[in-house]
Design a protein around this motif. Structure first.
Motif, PDB file in Angstrom:
ATOM      1  N   ALA A   1     -26.104  38.047 -53.785  1.00  0.00           N
ATOM      2  CA  ALA A   1     -26.090  37.421 -52.463  1.00  0.00           C
ATOM      3  C   ALA A   1     -26.322  38.491 -51.407  1.00  0.00           C
ATOM      4  O   ALA A   1     -26.153  39.688 -51.661  1.00  0.00           O
ATOM      5  N   ASP A   2     -26.693  38.045 -50.225  1.00  0.00           N
ATOM      6  CA  ASP A   2     -26.883  38.951 -49.089  1.00  0.00           C
ATOM      7  C   ASP A   2     -25.519  39.298 -48.514  1.00  0.00           C
ATOM      8  O   ASP A   2     -24.880  38.470 -47.878  1.00  0.00           O
ATOM      9  N   THR A   3     -25.059  40.517 -48.759  1.00  0.00           N
ATOM     10  CA  THR A   3     -23.746  40.931 -48.263  1.00  0.00           C
ATOM     11  C   THR A   3     -23.819  41.575 -46.885  1.00  0.00           C
ATOM     12  O   THR A   3     -22.796  41.996 -46.339  1.00  0.00           O
ATOM     13  N   ALA A   4     -25.013  41.664 -46.315  1.00  0.00           N
ATOM     14  CA  ALA A   4     -25.182  42.354 -45.038  1.00  0.00           C
ATOM     15  C   ALA A   4     -25.036  41.431 -43.837  1.00  0.00           C
ATOM     16  O   ALA A   4     -25.132  41.879 -42.705  1.00  0.00           O
ATOM     17  N   SER A   5     -24.811  40.152 -44.082  1.00  0.00           N
ATOM     18  CA  SER A   5     -24.696  39.191 -42.982  1.00  0.00           C
ATOM     19  C   SER A   5     -23.500  38.287 -43.234  1.00  0.00           C
ATOM     20  O   SER A   5     -23.443  37.605 -44.266  1.00  0.00           O
ATOM     21  N   ILE A   6     -22.549  38.262 -42.302  1.00  0.00           N
ATOM     22  CA  ILE A   6     -21.386  37.393 -42.464  1.00  0.00           C
ATOM     23  C   ILE A   6     -21.796  35.922 -42.535  1.00  0.00           C
ATOM     24  O   ILE A   6     -21.346  35.201 -43.435  1.00  0.00           O
ATOM     25  N   PRO A   7     -22.652  35.405 -41.632  1.00  0.00           N
ATOM     26  CA  PRO A   7     -23.025  33.989 -41.743  1.00  0.00           C
ATOM     27  C   PRO A   7     -23.700  33.643 -43.062  1.00  0.00           C
ATOM     28  O   PRO A   7     -23.387  32.615 -43.674  1.00  0.00           O
ATOM     29  N   LEU A   8     -24.625  34.500 -43.532  1.00  0.00           N
ATOM     30  CA  LEU A   8     -25.326  34.209 -44.783  1.00  0.00           C
ATOM     31  C   LEU A   8     -24.388  34.296 -45.980  1.00  0.00           C
ATOM     32  O   LEU A   8     -24.444  33.456 -46.890  1.00  0.00           O
ATOM     33  N   PHE A   9     -23.528  35.303 -45.996  1.00  0.00           N
ATOM     34  CA  PHE A   9     -22.603  35.421 -47.127  1.00  0.00           C
ATOM     35  C   PHE A   9     -21.588  34.288 -47.104  1.00  0.00           C
ATOM     36  O   PHE A   9     -21.202  33.773 -48.159  1.00  0.00           O
ATOM     37  N   THR A  10     -21.156  33.888 -45.927  1.00  0.00           N
ATOM     38  CA  THR A  10     -20.198  32.787 -45.817  1.00  0.00           C
ATOM     39  C   THR A  10     -20.800  31.493 -46.358  1.00  0.00           C
ATOM     40  O   THR A  10     -20.137  30.735 -47.068  1.00  0.00           O
ATOM     41  N   GLU A  11     -22.075  31.242 -46.035  1.00  0.00           N
ATOM     42  CA  GLU A  11     -22.755  30.054 -46.555  1.00  0.00           C
ATOM     43  C   GLU A  11     -22.901  30.136 -48.068  1.00  0.00           C
ATOM     44  O   GLU A  11     -22.668  29.149 -48.783  1.00  0.00           O
ATOM     45  N   TYR A  12     -23.279  31.303 -48.588  1.00  0.00           N
ATOM     46  CA  TYR A  12     -23.360  31.505 -50.043  1.00  0.00           C
ATOM     47  C   TYR A  12     -22.003  31.259 -50.693  1.00  0.00           C
ATOM     48  O   TYR A  12     -21.896  30.596 -51.736  1.00  0.00           O
ATOM     49  N   ASN A  13     -20.946  31.779 -50.083  1.00  0.00           N
ATOM     50  CA  ASN A  13     -19.602  31.641 -50.630  1.00  0.00           C
ATOM     51  C   ASN A  13     -19.185  30.176 -50.702  1.00  0.00           C
ATOM     52  O   ASN A  13     -18.605  29.718 -51.697  1.00  0.00           O
ATOM     53  N   ARG A  14     -19.503  29.416 -49.637  1.00  0.00           N
ATOM     54  CA  ARG A  14     -19.173  27.996 -49.623  1.00  0.00           C
ATOM     55  C   ARG A  14     -19.890  27.271 -50.752  1.00  0.00           C
ATOM     56  O   ARG A  14     -19.293  26.472 -51.475  1.00  0.00           O
TER      57      ARG A  14
ATOM     58  N   VAL B   1     -17.439  44.839 -40.633  1.00  0.00           N
ATOM     59  CA  VAL B   1     -18.754  45.200 -41.168  1.00  0.00           C
ATOM     60  C   VAL B   1     -18.975  44.437 -42.463  1.00  0.00           C
ATOM     61  O   VAL B   1     -18.251  44.620 -43.441  1.00  0.00           O
ATOM     62  N   ALA B   2     -19.959  43.565 -42.465  1.00  0.00           N
ATOM     63  CA  ALA B   2     -20.112  42.599 -43.551  1.00  0.00           C
ATOM     64  C   ALA B   2     -20.357  43.262 -44.898  1.00  0.00           C
ATOM     65  O   ALA B   2     -19.825  42.835 -45.908  1.00  0.00           O
ATOM     66  N   HIS B   3     -21.185  44.321 -44.963  1.00  0.00           N
ATOM     67  CA  HIS B   3     -21.522  44.907 -46.253  1.00  0.00           C
ATOM     68  C   HIS B   3     -20.258  45.391 -46.966  1.00  0.00           C
ATOM     69  O   HIS B   3     -20.037  45.108 -48.137  1.00  0.00           O
ATOM     70  N   ASP B   4     -19.417  46.142 -46.277  1.00  0.00           N
ATOM     71  CA  ASP B   4     -18.190  46.636 -46.886  1.00  0.00           C
ATOM     72  C   ASP B   4     -17.254  45.491 -47.242  1.00  0.00           C
ATOM     73  O   ASP B   4     -16.519  45.555 -48.221  1.00  0.00           O
ATOM     74  N   GLN B   5     -17.279  44.453 -46.414  1.00  0.00           N
ATOM     75  CA  GLN B   5     -16.351  43.356 -46.593  1.00  0.00           C
ATOM     76  C   GLN B   5     -16.711  42.475 -47.780  1.00  0.00           C
ATOM     77  O   GLN B   5     -15.833  41.939 -48.451  1.00  0.00           O
ATOM     78  N   ASN B   6     -17.991  42.308 -48.067  1.00  0.00           N
ATOM     79  CA  ASN B   6     -18.428  41.285 -49.006  1.00  0.00           C
ATOM     80  C   ASN B   6     -18.810  41.799 -50.383  1.00  0.00           C
ATOM     81  O   ASN B   6     -19.004  40.997 -51.298  1.00  0.00           O
ATOM     82  N   GLU B   7     -18.929  43.111 -50.573  1.00  0.00           N
ATOM     83  CA  GLU B   7     -19.258  43.634 -51.893  1.00  0.00           C
ATOM     84  C   GLU B   7     -18.152  43.318 -52.899  1.00  0.00           C
ATOM     85  O   GLU B   7     -18.437  42.950 -54.041  1.00  0.00           O
ATOM     86  N   GLY B   8     -16.886  43.459 -52.482  1.00  0.00           N
ATOM     87  CA  GLY B   8     -15.767  43.165 -53.380  1.00  0.00           C
ATOM     88  C   GLY B   8     -15.743  41.718 -53.825  1.00  0.00           C
ATOM     89  O   GLY B   8     -15.672  41.430 -55.031  1.00  0.00           O
ATOM     90  N   PRO B   9     -15.791  40.748 -52.889  1.00  0.00           N
ATOM     91  CA  PRO B   9     -15.833  39.339 -53.287  1.00  0.00           C
ATOM     92  C   PRO B   9     -17.006  39.003 -54.206  1.00  0.00           C
ATOM     93  O   PRO B   9     -16.860  38.188 -55.123  1.00  0.00           O
ATOM     94  N   LEU B  10     -18.162  39.623 -53.980  1.00  0.00           N
ATOM     95  CA  LEU B  10     -19.309  39.340 -54.852  1.00  0.00           C
ATOM     96  C   LEU B  10     -19.025  39.811 -56.276  1.00  0.00           C
ATOM     97  O   LEU B  10     -19.348  39.112 -57.250  1.00  0.00           O
ATOM     98  N   ARG B  11     -18.420  40.983 -56.423  1.00  0.00           N
ATOM     99  CA  ARG B  11     -18.053  41.453 -57.767  1.00  0.00           C
ATOM    100  C   ARG B  11     -17.061  40.494 -58.415  1.00  0.00           C
ATOM    101  O   ARG B  11     -17.152  40.200 -59.620  1.00  0.00           O
ATOM    102  N   GLU B  12     -16.106  39.999 -57.627  1.00  0.00           N
ATOM    103  CA  GLU B  12     -15.116  39.057 -58.157  1.00  0.00           C
ATOM    104  C   GLU B  12     -15.774  37.753 -58.583  1.00  0.00           C
ATOM    105  O   GLU B  12     -15.386  37.151 -59.591  1.00  0.00           O
ATOM    106  N   HIS B  13     -16.773  37.302 -57.837  1.00  0.00           N
ATOM    107  CA  HIS B  13     -17.512  36.112 -58.245  1.00  0.00           C
ATOM    108  C   HIS B  13     -18.157  36.332 -59.609  1.00  0.00           C
ATOM    109  O   HIS B  13     -18.149  35.439 -60.470  1.00  0.00           O
ATOM    110  N   ASN B  14     -18.727  37.517 -59.821  1.00  0.00           N
ATOM    111  CA  ASN B  14     -19.352  37.798 -61.107  1.00  0.00           C
ATOM    112  C   ASN B  14     -18.330  37.811 -62.238  1.00  0.00           C
ATOM    113  O   ASN B  14     -18.625  37.371 -63.359  1.00  0.00           O
TER     114      ASN B  14
END
Length: 214
Positions: free
Chosen positions: A110-123, A161-174
């Motif tokens: 997923a795109d971890t560099a954008s809060i809106p895009l990652f939030t939509e992916y997460n949903r 900062v979205a990149h730092d914030q969303n890399e961890g959740p993406l790993r957890e999704h995997n």
């Protein structure tokens, strides 16, 4: 007319959930009618539906206002999400087909560099997990919960900062995907509980410091 009413409702709802219309903002029927090029009637219908969903409040002699985010309500919603979603993944590990579980690979990146895009992916990811349980009511309720969770993220994490914030959740999704593809529902539920717990602590801490929170 129904199409017009639905369009107005969906657009105002999306603006509220994405925080394009911020918590606490006043909603004037005349302004919304002018914006959408409609009469006040479909706007009034949209306000009634949004009030029933708890997204707006009607203030006597003042009109409509977007409901502010309550820390206690956010905690309740996150607890509900935990209950629903852990039950859902346990069942999904048993009832989902091999093809459905293999299809989870589309959520591995997923795109971890954008809060809106990652939030939509997460949903979409979490709603899709619920759909694999083959429990229609659970999936519908998770859809509503994840819509509200998206609003929490936009309110509480917009300064992060979205990149730092969303890399961890993406790993957890995997990790959750790995457990489900191995049909280990208990492991998936444990990982999901840890995943939700981490975001819960982060979101509630952030909400407590935001002026838009009631």
């Amino acid at each position: 007319m129904n199409l017009v009413r639905n369009r107005v409702y969906e657009m105002v709802r999306r603006d509220i959930l994405s925080c394009a219309i911020v918590p606490g903002a006043e909603l004037r029927e005349a302004d919304l009618a002018e914006r959408f090029g409609v009469s006040k009637s479909p706007v009034r219908d949209a306000m009634q539906k949004l009030e029933l969903e708890g997204l707006i409040v009607i203030e006597p002699r003042r009109g409509h206002r977007v409901r502010q985010v309550s820390v206690s309500d956010a905690a309740d919603m996150l607890e509900l999400r935990l209950i629903l979603e852990t039950a859902g993944v346990r069942k999904a590990a048993v009832v989902a087909s091999d093809e459905e579980l293999a299809g989870l690979d589309m959520f591995r990146d997923a795109d971890t560099a954008s809060i809106p895009l990652f939030t939509e992916y997460n949903r979409r990811f979490h709603h899709h997990l619920a759909s694999l349980s083959r429990n229609r009511r659970l999936a519908e309720e998770m859809g509503r919960v994840m819509d509200l969770y998206e609003r929490l993220c936009m309110v509480s994490l917009s300064a992060v900062v979205a990149h730092d914030q969303n890399e961890g959740p993406l790993r957890e999704h995997n990790d959750i995907i790995d457990a489900l593809q191995a049909r280990n529902g208990n492991a998936a539920a444990r990982m999901l509980k840890r995943h939700i717990g981490r975001s819960q602590g982060q979101i509630l801490r952030a909400l407590e410091s935001r002026p838009v929170v009631a």
